[in-house]
Enzyme design. Sequence first.
Site, mmCIF file in Angstrom:
data_model
loop_
_atom_site.group_PDB
_atom_site.id
_atom_site.type_symbol
_atom_site.label_atom_id
_atom_site.label_comp_id
_atom_site.label_asym_id
_atom_site.label_seq_id
_atom_site.Cartn_x
_atom_site.Cartn_y
_atom_site.Cartn_z
ATOM 1 N N TYR A 135 0.535 -0.415 15.044
ATOM 2 C CA TYR A 135 -0.384 -0.541 13.916
ATOM 3 C C TYR A 135 -0.036 0.472 12.832
ATOM 4 O O TYR A 135 0.012 1.668 13.085
ATOM 5 C CB TYR A 135 -1.834 -0.312 14.376
ATOM 6 C CG TYR A 135 -2.802 -0.386 13.224
ATOM 7 C CD1 TYR A 135 -3.008 -1.592 12.562
ATOM 8 C CD2 TYR A 135 -3.467 0.744 12.755
ATOM 9 C CE1 TYR A 135 -3.867 -1.668 11.478
ATOM 10 C CE2 TYR A 135 -4.333 0.673 11.679
ATOM 11 C CZ TYR A 135 -4.527 -0.535 11.042
ATOM 12 O OH TYR A 135 -5.364 -0.613 9.964
ATOM 13 N N LYS A 155 -3.079 -2.817 7.568
ATOM 14 C CA LYS A 155 -3.139 -4.280 7.571
ATOM 15 C C LYS A 155 -2.211 -4.858 6.500
ATOM 16 O O LYS A 155 -1.814 -4.177 5.564
ATOM 17 C CB LYS A 155 -4.578 -4.742 7.349
ATOM 18 C CG LYS A 155 -5.343 -4.884 8.662
ATOM 19 C CD LYS A 155 -4.695 -5.903 9.616
ATOM 20 C CE LYS A 155 -5.557 -6.187 10.826
ATOM 21 N NZ LYS A 155 -4.814 -6.575 12.027
ATOM 22 N N ASP A 163 0.890 -1.167 0.000
ATOM 23 C CA ASP A 163 0.000 0.000 0.000
ATOM 24 C C ASP A 163 0.927 1.216 0.000
ATOM 25 O O ASP A 163 1.651 1.447 0.963
ATOM 26 C CB ASP A 163 -0.867 -0.054 1.264
ATOM 27 C CG ASP A 163 -1.760 1.175 1.443
ATOM 28 O OD1 ASP A 163 -1.574 2.171 0.717
ATOM 29 O OD2 ASP A 163 -2.626 1.124 2.331
HETATM 30 P P1 13P Z 1 -5.117 -0.592 4.866
HETATM 31 O O1 13P Z 1 -4.258 -1.592 5.595
HETATM 32 O O2 13P Z 1 -5.785 -1.188 3.688
HETATM 33 O O3 13P Z 1 -4.327 0.643 4.553
HETATM 34 O O4 13P Z 1 -6.312 -0.161 5.842
HETATM 35 C C1 13P Z 1 -5.959 0.509 6.995
HETATM 36 C C2 13P Z 1 -7.114 0.987 7.799
HETATM 37 O O5 13P Z 1 -6.879 1.481 8.875
HETATM 38 C C3 13P Z 1 -8.486 0.851 7.287
HETATM 39 O O6 13P Z 1 -9.417 1.431 8.164
HETATM 40 MG MG MG Z 2 -4.843 -2.061 2.073
HETATM 41 MG MG MG Z 3 -4.034 2.140 3.332
#
Ligand code: 13P
Ligand code: MG
Ligand code: MG
Length: 365
Positions: free
Chosen positions: A228, A231, A11
Amino acid sequence: MPQTLSVIKADVGGFVGHSASHEEVLDAGREAMAQAIQSGLLIDAHVSHCGDDMFLIMSHEHGENHEQVHKLAWDTFIAGTEVAKKLHLYGAGQDLLVDAFSGNIRGAGPGSAEMEIEERPSEPVIVLMADKTSAGAFNLPFYKMFADPFNTAGLVIAEPMHDGFAFEVHDVKEHRKIVFNTPEEIYDLLVFIGSPARYALKRVASRQTGEIGAVSSTDKLSLIAGRYVGKDDPAAIVRCQGHFPAVGEVLEAFTTAYIVEGFMRGSHYGPLMPVALRDAHPARFDGPPRLVALGFQIADGKLVGPRDMFDDPSFDNVRQEANNISDILRKHGPFEPHRLPLDEMEYTTMPAVAAKMESRWSPTE
Ligand code: 13P
Ligand code: MG
Ligand code: MG
Ligand code: 13P
């Protein structure tokens, strides 16, 4: 000459918020891949996306963990990040967790799934791309594809599959691995892979030929960063037919909207929804988590395709099921079991809130 299929993803910025990818970022990826094909580093490549993640699907002759191929992926993500910064996209460079590339993309943030193969006369392959979920999300479907005869008729009917498969499981916290042979060790295998936050299926191989059948990315962003940062949104490659499940047996594993970690802020359980590429933009509560399946026939290393495999009305019911499950889980708001359990919340704002409240606790009578 053996070939390598490498799917490396990151990402590098979302459009809008975390919901999708911007065409200009994907164009930067396509340009870098075209140059690498022209220079001879790659045989072929295809750039795709699921939600806000860019997936580089590459074929080459250099084996897994090849420094130049990994550097190409890293440089491509840097180029995508530059575009994302220019457009003020959300979370530009989100998954690039180190300052500089140092020989291998593993441990740097992006996820990678690679397999070295001897191409068969016909080599159907499915590349799976997920968004808003974690490494380990492929444990359940890999089990169904390669070990469950109620999913895969070939385990019973097809002689080349009858000896079963070897499952390589990674303990993502202790950085160790173990191999289980199915069918005789399915109960032992399930003890571990039933807990996908800790134990992620990395590879599945045919026991009859030793050939690799499936691989997934097991890179855990939170464990790399210690907090964090988004994801993992994993990738996987599955070979089909012959000694492996048929294309339809691989896809059959996604006809249940099984529940995975991810969704809003990566801190909730939600159903995985298999979708066509045009629907791979999670918007409701940043979800529900999405999965795209791209089919290719490999021809002398060329990626013939892709076919958008979930662009099929036979997956309408599972999509409806995913929406129904989302409705039920969302009614729980900030309560478990929609919200992740405490130990998984360690990588969110939980520790900061807990620290702030620490002095206000007093002993119970
Ligand atoms: P991503 O991992 O797809 O960037 O999503 C992060 C997130 O916090 C979605 O609410
Ligand atoms: Mg993502
Ligand atoms: Mg993202
Ligand atoms: P065909 O007869 O269409 O080749 O299909 C065979 C098969 O294995 C389907 O899963």
